[in-house]
Design an enzyme around this catalytic site. Sequence first.
Site, PDB file in Angstrom:
ATOM      1  N   CYS A  33      68.674   8.539  58.513  1.00  0.00           N
ATOM      2  CA  CYS A  33      68.671   9.997  58.649  1.00  0.00           C
ATOM      3  C   CYS A  33      68.957  10.398  60.097  1.00  0.00           C
ATOM      4  CB  CYS A  33      67.312  10.586  58.260  1.00  0.00           C
ATOM      5  SG  CYS A  33      66.916  10.364  56.530  1.00  0.00           S
ATOM      6  N   CYS A  71      74.036  10.838  48.187  1.00  0.00           N
ATOM      7  CA  CYS A  71      73.169   9.984  48.997  1.00  0.00           C
ATOM      8  C   CYS A  71      71.835  10.658  49.264  1.00  0.00           C
ATOM      9  CB  CYS A  71      73.794   9.665  50.345  1.00  0.00           C
ATOM     10  SG  CYS A  71      75.205   8.610  50.220  1.00  0.00           S
TER      11      CYS A  71
END
Lengths: 398, 173
Positions: B103, B34
């Site tokens: 994030c 990812c």
Amino acid sequence: MDDTDKGVYLDHVAAAPLLPEVLEAMLPFLKGDFGNPSSMHSLGERCDEAIEEARKKTANLIHAADPAEIVFTSCGTEANNFALKGIPLAYQNRGRHVLVSPVEHFSIMHAIRTLEKMGFQVTQLSVDQYGRVDPEEVERSITPQTVLVSVMHGNNEVGTLQPIAEIGKIAREKGALFHTDAVATAGVIPLDVEDLQVDLMSLAANSFYGPKGAAALYVRKGIRVQPLLDGGIQEKGRRAGTENVPAIVGMGLAAEVAVREMETRRRHAEALRDRLKEGILERIPHVYALGHPTEKLPHVLSVAVEFVEGESMLLFLDMEGIQIASGSACISRSLKVSHVMLAMGIDAALAQGSLLFSLGKDNRQEDVDRVLEVLPPIVQRLRDISPLYRKAKQATDR
Amino acid sequence: MKYTQKVMDHFSNPRNVGAIEEPDGVGEVGNPACGDIMTFTIKVRDGRLEDVRFQTFGCGAAIAVSSMISDMAKGKTLEEALQITNNDVAEALDGLPTNKLHCSNLGADALHAAINDYYRQNSKPSREARPADRGPSGKKKKEGSCRCPYCQIEVPADSPICKGCGSQLDRNE
């Protein structure tokens, strides 16, 4: 404007500057010669003549037999969509199978999804670790139902060149039409639609220092293609819409200059690219060059830096005035790592550390040397933060 | 990339980088496919985070988030640290681009994983994390679900289209 203000630009596959003479040639058509080529009056006629001139020059770039085989489009994406939809739709009574490589530009990878929704059957070939298609696989994969094969000439992400002439020969023998996306190669390396045995080819002006907004689909005489855009009968009824005269004029002149300058530009870019490649591999450990070792674009360098992610390197490089690209997931809007690298079997983690440099005619040795000076400390800095680097170091220190 | 000054600061000068020699808790989240991995190690004294260190493989936002959250968490009690949400971190950074909000999830997850690791090692029950991190329905984020990278709403892990904004969601096979 002072050149040094611009920093070091190494992202020419994304966008390239205009040649000064191209800008000059375009200006009149942005000012007094603003006519519509379809108009009956003399202003319109002047503009029509200008685009026909550009058409001849564009045909000449790819050695098309007849300028009428050039259909101007707004961009490479449009040309690709035009081919990928226009051919199957025109020939659907002959068959409903389309064959493509897995490393095509998104304009083809996503167009085939639409084809599938329309009821066509699409097969994706495989590629080797360099991203190259095997002509024998093409031969095995073409069926009597196959109406179109599409394999790009040069890949913009890793630089690998495909064996287009061999594939063209096979497609011809088997009666399937063959399209190649030559956006990365036309105007950059010499090519000839006869030698390559292609029936359709996409090309774009910005690849050879022409403007954005002008591109073309070469359609061999005798081939039917269903138009993407319905409307007036511009481009001989194949592509409706008032022509972007200034951009097309720019494309024509850029094509003419490209023919003249191609060899010089190729040698220049290749020398700098090789210097950059050697320097990076020498100065930074755990870095791998991607793509084919010999069959590749002269101006592209794709590397994967282990243990570090691409966007973070790009940010630091940008702070130093160096502008490049990457195939990492964080960079892409879809947050997926490059499909090209995955098709090549590159480990997803390694693909995240992708750096893509593409050189242009204005790059100099100092640009390369600046990258070589600045990149190694950036990589080390990020490796010092990276848990993957730490683990790898601990493994080797044991 | 449109990053705020705070993000660029934490990215260029990350605080608390490293790994504690003998940590009281370790939390690692993400996976390289990812594009982001964060590893947090913590030192706990009297129920407070005496030290928090991180290592991150990821983009500018990932590094900035790790740095910011480690700063925010240091010195707090474990319960307080567990209350730090991804929104808190994004806010502290003066915002993140929409496609980078995930994030901030990862940063909060990694810190909380380290704290829960400490609890596990000390035979205490794991704690519920961050009530703010729930979807619009108010339900807890399920295992095997993710967030649309464009509009941030929760989507089932195998959904091809986001119900919120209609974007096509691709999956790495």
